[in-house]
Design an enzyme around this catalytic site. Structure first.
Site, PDB file in Angstrom:
ATOM      1  N   CYS A  18       3.673  -4.838   6.487  1.00  0.00           N
ATOM      2  CA  CYS A  18       3.216  -4.476   5.143  1.00  0.00           C
ATOM      3  C   CYS A  18       4.360  -3.924   4.309  1.00  0.00           C
ATOM      4  O   CYS A  18       5.443  -3.629   4.812  1.00  0.00           O
ATOM      5  CB  CYS A  18       2.097  -3.443   5.233  1.00  0.00           C
ATOM      6  SG  CYS A  18       0.554  -4.105   5.906  1.00  0.00           S
TER       7      CYS A  18
ATOM      8  N   HIS B 214       0.819  -1.210   0.000  1.00  0.00           N
ATOM      9  CA  HIS B 214       0.000   0.000   0.000  1.00  0.00           C
ATOM     10  C   HIS B 214       0.854   1.263   0.000  1.00  0.00           C
ATOM     11  O   HIS B 214       2.074   1.221   0.218  1.00  0.00           O
ATOM     12  CB  HIS B 214      -0.957  -0.006   1.189  1.00  0.00           C
ATOM     13  CG  HIS B 214      -0.320  -0.012   2.549  1.00  0.00           C
ATOM     14  ND1 HIS B 214       0.223   1.115   3.135  1.00  0.00           N
ATOM     15  CD2 HIS B 214      -0.169  -1.007   3.460  1.00  0.00           C
ATOM     16  CE1 HIS B 214       0.677   0.816   4.332  1.00  0.00           C
ATOM     17  NE2 HIS B 214       0.473  -0.467   4.558  1.00  0.00           N
TER      18      HIS B 214
END
Length: 357
Positions: free
Chosen positions: A226, A210
Site C-alpha cells: 500500500c 491510506h
C-alpha cells in the site's frame, strides 16, 4: 507553496471484503479534521518543475522529522538533502535544506500519479475553466522488500472512513517470524489502526492509498504494497478524490526537468523490486535525458550528470554547462527561522494533528 484546510464531509455505512483483507467502515456523522496540502500552479511555459528549494534554521526542540512533516516531506527526502546531519538533534541555528522543489512525473498529468522510487504522490485536480491548473504533492511510505506495489494504471474504486483491518495470514506470519508473537490479527477502527483513519482503494488487489498509525515512517519502505500518507495528508486528499479517479503507479528513479533554459536532474535510489532496477543507473539516466531531449536544450555537463547519479541526489540539480552547483544554490538562499512547535508524541498515531505545526 500553500497549505490548505479542507471542510468536513459526511460519511456512509459501508461493509467491504476482499480476499485476504477485510475492511469495515463504521458510521460517523461527520469527519472533522484539519488537513494540509502542498499545492502548486502547473507550469504554463513548457517546464516541468514546481516549488523552490528552501533553507531554515533549526531550534533546539525540533528534529529533522518535525521539519520534514511541516513541509510535506518524507524521511528519505529530508535526510538525503542534509547528509550527515543528526535526525534527532540538528542543533540550534543549524541551516537545514528543505527540498520543496520537484520535477513532475511524466505526462499525462491527470488524477493521481505515484512515483515509487521518488516516494511521492501527485494529485492533479480536474481543471476547471477560468481557474489555474494545479498539482498537490505528498510524500509517501512505500513497500518494504518482498511486497512490491503493482505498476500500471488503475482507478480509485472505493473510499473508506475509519476502516477496521483483519490482518491477512501472510502478514501475520511475517510479523511472527520477526519475533512479534502477539501481533494482532484484528485492528479495530481508531488511531492505532495501521490502515489509518481514511483509505482509498485502488483497482489493484488489496492496494490502498491510506493514512498510517506510524507517520514517522512516511518516506521509508514500510508497507505491504500500500501507499502510506501522513494522516493530515490523507485527510486533505480523501474528500477531494472521487471514486473513478485515475491512478498511475510508476517506477521512475530518474527525472529530467527543464525550467528557464536550465536542465535539471533528480535521481532516486531504485527500490530493487522491478524489472530494470538492476540496470546501470547511469545508463538509465543517459536514456532518460536522450528521450526527453529538445532542440533548445543547453549543452549538458556530463561530469555533473555522473556526480548526481553517483550521489543519488533527489534534489533537482542543474546539469547544463555553466549552471550553478547545488552548494552555490543553497548558499544563495537566505535561511528563515523555523519557529514551529514540535509535533510531539500525541502526533504519533493515525489521527491528524489538531493544528498545523
Amino acid at each position: 507553496m500553500k497549505y490548505i484546510m479542507h471542510s468536513p464531509s459526511p460519511t456512509t455505512v459501508i461493509v467491504r471484503s476482499v480476499p485476504g483483507l477485510h475492511v469495515l467502515v463504521l458510521l460517523l456523522a461527520w469527519w472533522v479534521a484539519p488537513g494540509w496540502g502542498a499545492t502548486f500552479s502547473l507550469p504554463t511555459d513548457g517546464s516541468n518543475l514546481v516549488g523552490r528549494l528552501q533553507v531554515v534554521t533549526a531550534d533546539a526542540h525540533n528534529t529533522l522529522l518535525d521539519i520534514a512533516r511541516h513541509y510535506d516531506l518524507g524521511y528519505d527526502e529530508i535526510t538525503h538533502a542534509n547528509p550527515g546531519m543528526s535526525v534527532w538533534l540538528p542543533g540550534e541555528g543549524t541551516p537545514v535544506v528543505v527540498p520543496t522543489e520537484f520535477i513532475l512525473p511524466p505526462q499525462p498529468w491527470v488524477g493521481i500519479v505515484v512515483n515509487i522510487p521518488q516516494r511521492r504522490l501527485y494529485y492533479f485536480p480536474r481543471h476547471k475553466a477560468n481557474e489555474v491548473a494545479t498539482v498537490v504533492t505528498f510524500p509517501i511510505g512505500i513497500a518494504r522488500p518482498g511486497w512490491p506495489t503493482p505498476l500500471g494504471s488503475t482507478r480509485i474504486i472505493a473510499k473508506y472512513k475509519d476502516p477496521a483491518w483483519i490482518v491477512p495470514k501472510d502478514i501475520q506470519a511475517e510479523h511472527r517470524r520477526q519475533g512479534e508473537a502477539n501481533f494482532p490479527d484484528y485492528f479495530p477502527p481508531g488511531p492505532n489502526n495501521p490502515m489509518g483513519m481514511l483509505a482509498l482503494e485502488t483497482g489493484f488487489s488489496q492496494i490502498f492509498i491510506h493514512g498510517t498509525n506510524r507517520p514517522w515512517g512516511v518516506g521509508m519502505e514500510v508497507s505491504h504494497g500500500c501507499v502510506h500518507l501522513y494522516p493530515e495528508n490523507a485527510a486533505y486528499l480523501f474528500p477531494k478524490v472521487p471514486a473513478g479517479t485515475p491512478v498511475r503507479i510508476i517506477n521512475q528513479p530518474v527525472l529530467v526537468g527543464y525550467r528557464k533554459h536550465q536542465l535539471y536532474l533528480s535521481v532516486s535510489t531504485p527500490v530493487g523490486e522491478y524489472p530494470g532496477d538492476q540496470d546501470s543507473l547511469l545508463m538509465r539516466t543517459i536514456d532518460a535525458i536522450s528521450q526527453s531531449r529538445s532542440q533548445d536544450w543547453p549543452t549538458i555537463d556530463w561530469d555533473r550528470v555522473r556526480q548526481v547519479v553517483d550521489a543519488k541526489r533527489i534534489v533537482p540539480i542543474p546539469v547544463n554547462i555553466g549552471a550553478p552547483s547545488l552548494d552555490s544554490l543553497i548558499a544563495s538562499i537566505k535561511p528563515e527561522h523555523y519557529g514551529y512547535e514540535p509535533y510531539g508524541i500525541e502526533a504519533n498515531d493515525a489521527s491528524p494533528p489538531d493544528a498545523p505545526h
